[in-house]
Design a protein around this motif. Structure first.
Motif, PDB file in Angstrom:
ATOM      1  N   THR A  57       0.850  -1.203   0.000  1.00  0.00           N
ATOM      2  CA  THR A  57       0.000   0.000   0.000  1.00  0.00           C
ATOM      3  C   THR A  57       0.882   1.248   0.000  1.00  0.00           C
ATOM      4  O   THR A  57       0.625   2.204  -0.738  1.00  0.00           O
ATOM      5  CB  THR A  57      -0.931  -0.010   1.245  1.00  0.00           C
ATOM      6  OG1 THR A  57      -1.718  -1.201   1.203  1.00  0.00           O
ATOM      7  CG2 THR A  57      -1.865   1.195   1.257  1.00  0.00           C
ATOM      8  N   TYR A  61       0.015   0.585  -4.227  1.00  0.00           N
ATOM      9  CA  TYR A  61      -0.925  -0.423  -4.718  1.00  0.00           C
ATOM     10  C   TYR A  61      -2.133  -0.519  -3.793  1.00  0.00           C
ATOM     11  O   TYR A  61      -2.056  -0.203  -2.611  1.00  0.00           O
ATOM     12  CB  TYR A  61      -0.234  -1.799  -4.788  1.00  0.00           C
ATOM     13  CG  TYR A  61       0.915  -1.821  -5.757  1.00  0.00           C
ATOM     14  CD1 TYR A  61       0.693  -1.898  -7.124  1.00  0.00           C
ATOM     15  CD2 TYR A  61       2.236  -1.733  -5.297  1.00  0.00           C
ATOM     16  CE1 TYR A  61       1.758  -1.897  -8.013  1.00  0.00           C
ATOM     17  CE2 TYR A  61       3.301  -1.732  -6.177  1.00  0.00           C
ATOM     18  CZ  TYR A  61       3.055  -1.814  -7.538  1.00  0.00           C
ATOM     19  OH  TYR A  61       4.102  -1.806  -8.416  1.00  0.00           O
ATOM     20  N   THR A  62      -3.237  -0.996  -4.360  1.00  0.00           N
ATOM     21  CA  THR A  62      -4.419  -1.272  -3.553  1.00  0.00           C
ATOM     22  C   THR A  62      -4.347  -2.733  -3.114  1.00  0.00           C
ATOM     23  O   THR A  62      -4.172  -3.626  -3.948  1.00  0.00           O
ATOM     24  CB  THR A  62      -5.701  -1.034  -4.384  1.00  0.00           C
ATOM     25  OG1 THR A  62      -5.665   0.306  -4.861  1.00  0.00           O
ATOM     26  CG2 THR A  62      -6.951  -1.229  -3.541  1.00  0.00           C
ATOM     27  N   CYS A  63      -4.463  -2.946  -1.812  1.00  0.00           N
ATOM     28  CA  CYS A  63      -4.269  -4.306  -1.279  1.00  0.00           C
ATOM     29  C   CYS A  63      -5.486  -4.783  -0.504  1.00  0.00           C
ATOM     30  O   CYS A  63      -6.234  -3.993   0.067  1.00  0.00           O
ATOM     31  CB  CYS A  63      -3.052  -4.337  -0.351  1.00  0.00           C
ATOM     32  SG  CYS A  63      -1.527  -3.998  -1.215  1.00  0.00           S
ATOM     33  N   ASP A 141      -5.122  -4.589  -6.348  1.00  0.00           N
ATOM     34  CA  ASP A 141      -3.940  -5.027  -7.123  1.00  0.00           C
ATOM     35  C   ASP A 141      -3.410  -6.344  -6.571  1.00  0.00           C
ATOM     36  O   ASP A 141      -3.052  -7.242  -7.332  1.00  0.00           O
ATOM     37  CB  ASP A 141      -2.835  -3.964  -7.037  1.00  0.00           C
ATOM     38  CG  ASP A 141      -3.228  -2.683  -7.735  1.00  0.00           C
ATOM     39  OD1 ASP A 141      -3.669  -2.764  -8.900  1.00  0.00           O
ATOM     40  OD2 ASP A 141      -3.135  -1.601  -7.116  1.00  0.00           O
ATOM     41  N   GLU A 269       5.875  -7.546  -6.139  1.00  0.00           N
ATOM     42  CA  GLU A 269       5.689  -6.534  -7.195  1.00  0.00           C
ATOM     43  C   GLU A 269       6.039  -7.110  -8.566  1.00  0.00           C
ATOM     44  O   GLU A 269       5.364  -6.848  -9.556  1.00  0.00           O
ATOM     45  CB  GLU A 269       6.600  -5.334  -6.877  1.00  0.00           C
ATOM     46  CG  GLU A 269       6.225  -4.068  -7.587  1.00  0.00           C
ATOM     47  CD  GLU A 269       6.939  -2.862  -6.968  1.00  0.00           C
ATOM     48  OE1 GLU A 269       8.048  -3.028  -6.413  1.00  0.00           O
ATOM     49  OE2 GLU A 269       6.363  -1.765  -7.037  1.00  0.00           O
ATOM     50  N   ARG A 272       3.549  -8.970 -11.063  1.00  0.00           N
ATOM     51  CA  ARG A 272       2.448  -8.242 -11.714  1.00  0.00           C
ATOM     52  C   ARG A 272       2.241  -8.732 -13.127  1.00  0.00           C
ATOM     53  O   ARG A 272       3.173  -8.998 -13.860  1.00  0.00           O
ATOM     54  CB  ARG A 272       2.761  -6.756 -11.749  1.00  0.00           C
ATOM     55  CG  ARG A 272       2.000  -6.029 -10.680  1.00  0.00           C
ATOM     56  CD  ARG A 272       2.261  -4.555 -10.745  1.00  0.00           C
ATOM     57  NE  ARG A 272       3.685  -4.274 -10.842  1.00  0.00           N
ATOM     58  CZ  ARG A 272       4.172  -3.132 -11.339  1.00  0.00           C
ATOM     59  NH1 ARG A 272       3.357  -2.232 -11.813  1.00  0.00           N
ATOM     60  NH2 ARG A 272       5.476  -2.903 -11.374  1.00  0.00           N
TER      61      ARG A 272
END
Ligand SMILES: Nc1ncnc2c1ncn2[C@@H]1O[C@H](COP(=O)(O)OP(=O)(O)OP(=O)(O)O)[C@@H](O)[C@H]1O
Length: 272
Positions: A57, A61-63, A141, A269, A272
């Protein structure tokens, strides 16, 4: 071409082995699903799951966290989240921490947080599936799945039912590392799930006076074991009393995360 897990529209003729994958809520968006597993309880799996969400976060990113540890849920408390879950016609809305981490946990459904969950295995498995199929994950994400320890019913359900993109294995120096990593590797291979790497927790305590690293639980063997299975060691995390205090206070989002976590954050990361 990879399996789409939709046998109804597929002409591959692979023998009709039906996928057990469960569809996500149509209103949900989740880009990557990461499982966090351990061989035995108490090695810091929930703390790692929480720290990964906080760390990612902070990286923008949205977690989300799916607390699949139905009989030992600890995620909401770590984030100081106590409100009961709410729903709408489309499904269940995840709770949100102050920092924006979305989460679902049986503790957010129980009338009292200290009520025990006395469910039979099949009900536990259905609950975990519903946490995926009924929840309206909002533009997530990375969804981290905090698994109960071991290779039992729930990890099996998660691996079969959810589109898991990778798993992280948490160990401690005290663990029978070789056996635990071996079991996780074999299970992941059998279920066609990529292994991201190994994280060792409780690796050392830094002396508050001189900074010397004290291997409280013995010398680490994680490098040799991980190499044997061709896996990277992503982080060796210290014992940090401040982290334990932040968890107890429900303030993990205010904590300074260990610098050593960077390797695990980068590995997440990178998928992705
Ligand atoms: N590196 C650390 N430094 C300080 N405290 C830690 C550390 N890792 C874990 N803890 C604390 O140890 C306890 C157990 O950790 P945690 O709940 O994350 O383990 P777990 O593997 O998820 O356990 P369970 O199997 O019961 O779900 C918690 O109180 C947590 O705050």
């Amino acid at each position: 071409m990879g399996c789409s897990h939709n046998c109804d529209s597929c002409s591959a003729g692979c023998g009709g082995e039906k996928s057990l994958k469960v569809a996500a809520n149509p209103a949900a968006t989740v880009r990557k699903v990461i499982g966090v597993v351990s061989g035995k309880g108490g090695v810091g799996k929930s703390l790692l799951t929480s720290m990964l969400s906080v760390g990612m976060t902070r990286r923008g990113y949205t977690c989300g966290i799916l607390d699949a540890d139905i009989t030992g849920p600890s995620i909401p408390k770590t984030f100081g989240v106590h409100d009961k879950l709410e729903g709408c016609e489309e499904g269940i809305l995840p709770a949100r921490s102050e920092g924006g981490v979305q989460m679902i946990s049986i503790n957010l459904v129980l009338p009292n947080e200290d009520d025990p969950v006395i469910y039979r295995g099949p009900i536990i498995a259905e609950t975990v599936k519903q946490f995926w199929s009924d929840v309206i994950w909002d533009d997530v994400d990375f969804l981290f799945v905090d698994m109960p320890p071991g290779t039992g019913d729930v990890p099996l359900t998660v691996f079969q039912s959810l589109p898991v993109d990778g798993i992280l294995v948490v160990t401690s120096p005290q663990d029978l590392v070789s056996m635990i990593v071996g079991k996780a590797v074999k299970m992941a291979k059998m279920m066609n799930i990529p292994l991201i790497g190994v994280v060792e927790n409780y690796s050392y305590l830094a002396c508050p006076d001189c900074g010397k690293h004290i291997p409280v639980f013995g010398e680490s063997r994680v490098d040799a074991v991980a190499a044997e299975y061709g896996l990277p060691v992503l982080a060796k995390l210290p014992i940090d009393p401040k982290l334990a205090a932040a968890v107890d206070a429900g303030r993990i989002e205010d904590a300074k995360l260990p610098d050593e976590l960077a390797g695990a954050l980068k590995a997440v990361e990178d998928i992705r």
